[in-house]
Design a protein around this motif. Structure first.
Motif, short mmCIF file in Angstrom:
data_model
loop_
_atom_site.label_atom_id
_atom_site.label_comp_id
_atom_site.label_asym_id
_atom_site.label_seq_id
_atom_site.Cartn_x
_atom_site.Cartn_y
_atom_site.Cartn_z
N LEU A 30 37.04 -74.73 16.79
CA LEU A 30 37.73 -75.89 17.35
C LEU A 30 38.59 -76.56 16.28
O LEU A 30 39.75 -76.91 16.55
CB LEU A 30 36.71 -76.89 17.90
CG LEU A 30 37.29 -78.20 18.44
CD1 LEU A 30 38.16 -77.96 19.65
CD2 LEU A 30 36.16 -79.18 18.79
N ARG A 31 38.04 -76.72 15.08
CA ARG A 31 38.80 -77.36 14.00
C ARG A 31 40.06 -76.55 13.67
O ARG A 31 41.14 -77.12 13.52
CB ARG A 31 37.92 -77.51 12.76
CG ARG A 31 38.69 -78.06 11.56
CD ARG A 31 37.77 -78.33 10.40
NE ARG A 31 38.51 -78.81 9.24
CZ ARG A 31 38.02 -79.57 8.30
NH1 ARG A 31 36.77 -79.98 8.37
NH2 ARG A 31 38.75 -79.95 7.27
N ALA A 32 39.92 -75.24 13.54
CA ALA A 32 41.08 -74.40 13.22
C ALA A 32 42.14 -74.49 14.32
O ALA A 32 43.35 -74.57 14.03
CB ALA A 32 40.63 -72.95 13.02
N GLU A 33 41.69 -74.50 15.56
CA GLU A 33 42.62 -74.58 16.69
C GLU A 33 43.35 -75.92 16.70
O GLU A 33 44.57 -75.97 16.91
CB GLU A 33 41.83 -74.39 17.98
CG GLU A 33 42.64 -74.51 19.24
CD GLU A 33 41.75 -74.41 20.47
OE1 GLU A 33 41.60 -75.43 21.18
OE2 GLU A 33 41.16 -73.33 20.69
N ILE A 34 42.62 -77.01 16.46
CA ILE A 34 43.24 -78.33 16.47
C ILE A 34 44.22 -78.48 15.31
O ILE A 34 45.30 -79.04 15.49
CB ILE A 34 42.14 -79.42 16.44
CG1 ILE A 34 41.46 -79.50 17.81
CG2 ILE A 34 42.72 -80.77 16.03
CD1 ILE A 34 40.28 -80.42 17.86
N GLU A 35 43.84 -77.98 14.14
CA GLU A 35 44.76 -78.09 13.00
C GLU A 35 46.04 -77.31 13.25
O GLU A 35 47.13 -77.72 12.86
CB GLU A 35 44.06 -77.60 11.74
CG GLU A 35 42.99 -78.55 11.24
CD GLU A 35 42.34 -78.08 9.94
OE1 GLU A 35 42.42 -76.86 9.66
OE2 GLU A 35 41.78 -78.92 9.22
N ARG A 36 45.92 -76.17 13.95
CA ARG A 36 47.09 -75.34 14.21
C ARG A 36 47.94 -75.88 15.36
O ARG A 36 49.17 -75.99 15.24
CB ARG A 36 46.63 -73.92 14.55
CG ARG A 36 47.78 -72.94 14.85
CD ARG A 36 47.25 -71.62 15.35
NE ARG A 36 46.66 -71.73 16.68
CZ ARG A 36 45.38 -71.48 16.95
NH1 ARG A 36 44.55 -71.13 15.98
NH2 ARG A 36 44.90 -71.61 18.19
N ASP A 37 47.28 -76.25 16.46
CA ASP A 37 48.02 -76.54 17.69
C ASP A 37 48.30 -78.03 17.91
O ASP A 37 49.18 -78.37 18.70
CB ASP A 37 47.24 -76.02 18.91
CG ASP A 37 47.14 -74.50 18.93
OD1 ASP A 37 48.00 -73.85 18.27
OD2 ASP A 37 46.24 -73.96 19.57
N VAL A 38 47.56 -78.90 17.25
CA VAL A 38 47.74 -80.34 17.49
C VAL A 38 48.25 -81.06 16.24
O VAL A 38 49.29 -81.71 16.27
CB VAL A 38 46.43 -80.99 17.98
CG1 VAL A 38 46.62 -82.49 18.18
CG2 VAL A 38 45.96 -80.34 19.28
N ILE A 39 47.52 -80.93 15.14
CA ILE A 39 47.90 -81.67 13.93
C ILE A 39 49.25 -81.20 13.39
O ILE A 39 50.11 -82.02 13.05
CB ILE A 39 46.78 -81.55 12.87
CG1 ILE A 39 45.58 -82.39 13.32
CG2 ILE A 39 47.27 -82.02 11.50
CD1 ILE A 39 44.41 -82.38 12.38
N ASP A 40 49.45 -79.89 13.30
CA ASP A 40 50.75 -79.40 12.85
C ASP A 40 51.85 -79.77 13.83
O ASP A 40 52.95 -80.17 13.44
CB ASP A 40 50.71 -77.88 12.67
CG ASP A 40 49.93 -77.47 11.43
OD1 ASP A 40 49.60 -78.36 10.62
OD2 ASP A 40 49.67 -76.26 11.27
#
Length: 264
Positions: free
Chosen positions: A126-136
């Protein structure tokens, strides 16, 4: 994707909504506008499940969700932001945004409580997905570890949008996303909203007082006044509607119909 039919909501003798009906076209931006006290946030509250209408129904993807709990609606794919920022101020940007993904976690109670095995792996994904798709996507990488309390208002609003996006919503309700922002921050938020629509095909409902932005980015506009729906149509149709002009300006003078002058 989302349909509100003859919805009415009253608090005692005060009617917040009175026979409101509209359909949000999938993948488009529908703006809900009206003067202060028109019932816009009340409409969002019956769609997201905070209130239940006394009359009418709400359909999501042809399913009647009128009596469904708010958390179940979130699991179906309805996410929202709030008029007043509702973040956990002592937590970081990343931690606040990750909370939006909790509806997509499936690990059991004990594994989650002790944070081992599948729970640890699921949280890492979940963290990797959020950093890739939301935070970036929202250009927040440089502040992802910062506590939200230390951020300026405009960035806090962007973090709240990120938390909603972490839910991977099919329908996104944005309650005054640019309220209190300066022009540059408003333009950035408008760009993000259009990018969300283009990238994920998300159906967006927008409550906003900035009529310039509303008319620029919306496909459909629904106008409320004292809880009643007085107009619905394209931005050009709504701007030319005499009932809308009267509600906002108290006059039918067509010389004042410029979107930049229609303010609440």
């Amino acid at each position: 994707m989302l349909s509100v039919s003859q919805a009415s909501l009253a608090f005692g003798g005060i009617k917040a909504l009175d026979d409101v009906s509209f359909t949000a076209t999938p993948g488009e931006i529908t703006a809900i506008i009206g003067p202060n006290g028109a019932g816009k946030t009340s409409l969002f509250n019956i769609i997201s499940g905070f209130y239940r209408p006394q009359q009418g129904q709400i359909l999501f993807d042809k399913q009647n969700i009128t009596r469904m709990r708010a958390d179940k609606r979130a699991e179906l794919g309805i996410a929202r932001t709030f008029q007043n920022i509702a973040l956990f101020r002592g937590m970081s940007v990343l931690e606040n945004i990750k909370l939006g993904g909790h509806t997509r976690l499936s690990t059991g109670f004990w594994a989650s409580g002790f944070f081992y095995g599948g729970a640890r792996r699921e949280e890492a994904r979940l963290r990797a997905e959020i950093e890739r798709d939301v935070i970036d996507f929202l250009e927040l990488d440089h502040i992802r570890k910062a506590p939200v309390a230390a951020l300026p208002y405009g960035l806090q609003k962007r973090v709240e949008l990120g938390r909603a996006l972490a839910m991977q919503p099919q329908v996104l309700l944005l309650d005054e996303p640019v309220a209190g922002m300066n022009r540059e921050e408003t333009e950035d938020m408008a760009r993000f909203i259009l990018d969300i629509q283009a990238r994920w095909g998300t159906t967006i409902l927008l409550v906003e007082h900035d009529m310039g932005m509303v008319m620029d980015i919306s496909n459909q506009v629904v106008v409320l006044n004292f809880g009643r729906q007085i107009a619905k149509g394209t931005p050009d149709q709504v701007q030319a509607n005499p009932a809308v002009i009267e509600a906002y300006l108290g006059t039918s003078d067509r010389s004042k119909t410029d979107a930049g002058e229609v303010t609440a």
